[in-house]
Design an enzyme around this catalytic site. Structure first.
Site, PDB file in Angstrom:
ATOM      1  CG  HIS A  37      -2.031  -1.064   1.464  1.00  0.00           C
ATOM      2  ND1 HIS A  37      -1.665  -2.000   2.262  1.00  0.00           N
ATOM      3  CD2 HIS A  37      -2.830  -1.465   0.825  1.00  0.00           C
ATOM      4  CE1 HIS A  37      -2.639  -3.044   2.296  1.00  0.00           C
ATOM      5  NE2 HIS A  37      -3.516  -2.460   1.432  1.00  0.00           N
TER       6      HIS A  37
ATOM      7  CE  LYS B 170      -1.332 -10.079  -2.970  1.00  0.00           C
ATOM      8  NZ  LYS B 170      -2.597  -9.836  -2.450  1.00  0.00           N
TER       9      LYS B 170
ATOM     10  CB  SER C 234      -4.469  -6.855   4.690  1.00  0.00           C
ATOM     11  OG  SER C 234      -3.955  -5.738   3.952  1.00  0.00           O
TER      12      SER C 234
HETATM   13  P1  AMP Z   1      -6.443  -3.761  -0.262  1.00  0.00           P
HETATM   14  O1  AMP Z   1      -6.399  -2.960   0.804  1.00  0.00           O
HETATM   15  O2  AMP Z   1      -5.805  -5.082  -0.270  1.00  0.00           O
HETATM   16  O3  AMP Z   1      -7.711  -3.803  -0.836  1.00  0.00           O
HETATM   17  O4  AMP Z   1      -5.320  -3.122  -1.397  1.00  0.00           O
HETATM   18  C1  AMP Z   1      -5.420  -1.866  -1.591  1.00  0.00           C
HETATM   19  C2  AMP Z   1      -4.719  -1.494  -2.983  1.00  0.00           C
HETATM   20  O5  AMP Z   1      -3.358  -1.845  -2.681  1.00  0.00           O
HETATM   21  C3  AMP Z   1      -5.206  -2.364  -4.075  1.00  0.00           C
HETATM   22  O6  AMP Z   1      -5.145  -1.653  -5.286  1.00  0.00           O
HETATM   23  C4  AMP Z   1      -3.965  -3.568  -3.960  1.00  0.00           C
HETATM   24  O7  AMP Z   1      -3.928  -4.052  -5.361  1.00  0.00           O
HETATM   25  C5  AMP Z   1      -2.763  -2.950  -3.607  1.00  0.00           C
HETATM   26  N1  AMP Z   1      -1.903  -3.839  -3.068  1.00  0.00           N
HETATM   27  C6  AMP Z   1      -2.207  -4.877  -2.054  1.00  0.00           C
HETATM   28  N2  AMP Z   1      -0.891  -5.382  -1.801  1.00  0.00           N
HETATM   29  C7  AMP Z   1      -0.133  -4.966  -2.671  1.00  0.00           C
HETATM   30  C8  AMP Z   1       1.136  -5.538  -3.060  1.00  0.00           C
HETATM   31  N3  AMP Z   1       1.834  -6.390  -2.585  1.00  0.00           N
HETATM   32  N4  AMP Z   1       2.073  -4.679  -4.026  1.00  0.00           N
HETATM   33  C9  AMP Z   1       1.167  -3.635  -4.732  1.00  0.00           C
HETATM   34  N5  AMP Z   1       0.115  -3.077  -4.273  1.00  0.00           N
HETATM   35  C10 AMP Z   1      -0.541  -3.741  -3.484  1.00  0.00           C
END
Ligand code: AMP
Length: 287
Positions: free
Chosen positions: A37, A152, A194
């Site tokens: 993030h 991701k 997460s």
């Molecule tokens: P989330 O909180 O899981 O909904 O993720 C929020 C944003 O962060 C989304 O656009 C995900 O694709 C991105 N994200 C989550 N994990 C990663 C990672 N390891 N590398 C790059 N972006 C990520």
């Protein structure tokens, strides 16, 4: 850094920035933030006058109630990290603030042009309807110039691109630019998530086999006579041979249409693996 919990305050803050002629970048997240993030937020801070980060565990995109209940939440730690990397505004609403009871309990209708019929969409019915519902609401409230998403969640990124193209034709979100950012991994190769917080140390070591296998498959794809079907099967068999891992799907598809492909050109392999009860996703581009 300002932390806002209501739509009204958010719109007022956005309006003030727009009136001052400032550009706005948005990073939608579900919190429990990590370096993945943070990479999106850093890029957003560097490319816009104002960086807005939403922290909202969106109930309408969970088709599994237990997964929703167990999703890690830690707004204090998230706020500390966001402040240290220069975010300007954090929007952290309650579900009731985001949705009416009717919106919460009905499926958001959207024409995905088939992008939701494969992989995550097939395994988690209604998941992407919830994603589009929350992201379109955030776009409406923040009116960002740029929005940042991680590769991701590759299928999610493809769907958001499609959604932004459609709304740009309809003139809904102006010249909004969708920016995809590369996957951030631990030194071991494990993609940051997460959900990794729910893994024990031993499970985390086990889960490294997922990315190790995906990287190995780049070499398998170069072997003489290698076919997409054979590489796909070899990835599944290799991960399933590891005690504690179970593949839900591994699909090598075209990077734009997400449809099955029989060539490695412009192909991406997307995997979902259960490590104990925790569902992990990862992907790799072949060319
Ligand atoms: P989330 O909180 O899981 O909904 O993720 C929020 C944003 O962060 C989304 O656009 C995900 O694709 C991105 N994200 C989550 N994990 C990663 C990672 N390891 N590398 C790059 N972006 C990520």
């Amino acid at each position: 850094m300002q932390i806002i919990t209501t739509k009204q305050e958010l719109q007022a803050a956005v309006q003030a920035c727009k009136s001052a002629g400032k550009t706005i970048g948005l990073v939608p997240t579900m919190g429990a933030l990590h370096e993945g993030h943070a990479s999106l937020v850093r890029r957003c801070v560097s490319e816009n006058d104002i960086c807005v980060v939403s922290v909202f565990v969106n109930p309408t995109q969970f088709n599994n109630k237990e997964d929703l209940a167990k999703y890690p939440r830690n707004i204090e730690r998230d706020a500390q990290l966001l402040s240290s990397i220069g975010a300007d505004l954090v929007f952290a609403p309650t579900p009731e603030e985001m949705y009416s009871a009717e919106e919460m309990n009905s499926t958001f209708a959207f024409d995905f042009a088939g992008l939701d019929r494969v992989m995550e969409g097939k395994m988690r019915p209604g998941h992407f309807n919830g994603v589009v519902q929350v992201v379109s609401r955030l776009f409406y409230l923040v009116q960002p110039d740029r929005a940042y998403f991680g590769e991701k969640d590759y299928q999610q990124l493809a769907i958001i691109h499609h959604m932004a193209e459609r709304s740009s034709m309809a003139g809904t979100f102006g010249d909004l630019q969708i920016i995809g950012c590369p996957i951030v991994r631990e030194a071991s190769g494990l993609a940051l998530s997460s959900r990794n917080e729910r893994l024990s140390e031993t499970e985390k070591e086990t889960a490294v086999a997922i990315s190790r296998t995906l990287f190995a498959s780049l070499e398998w794809a170069k072997e003489p006579g290698a076919t997409v079907a054979a590489v796909q099967q070899r990835v599944v068999d290799t991960i399933n041979a590891v005690d504690g891992l179970e593949v839900e799907y591994y699909e090598i598809v075209d990077q734009t249409t997400l449809l099955p492909t029989d060539t490695f050109d412009h192909a991406i392999g997307c995997v979902t693996v259960y490590c104990g009860p925790v569902r992990l996703i990862d992907n790799i581009k072949y060319a």
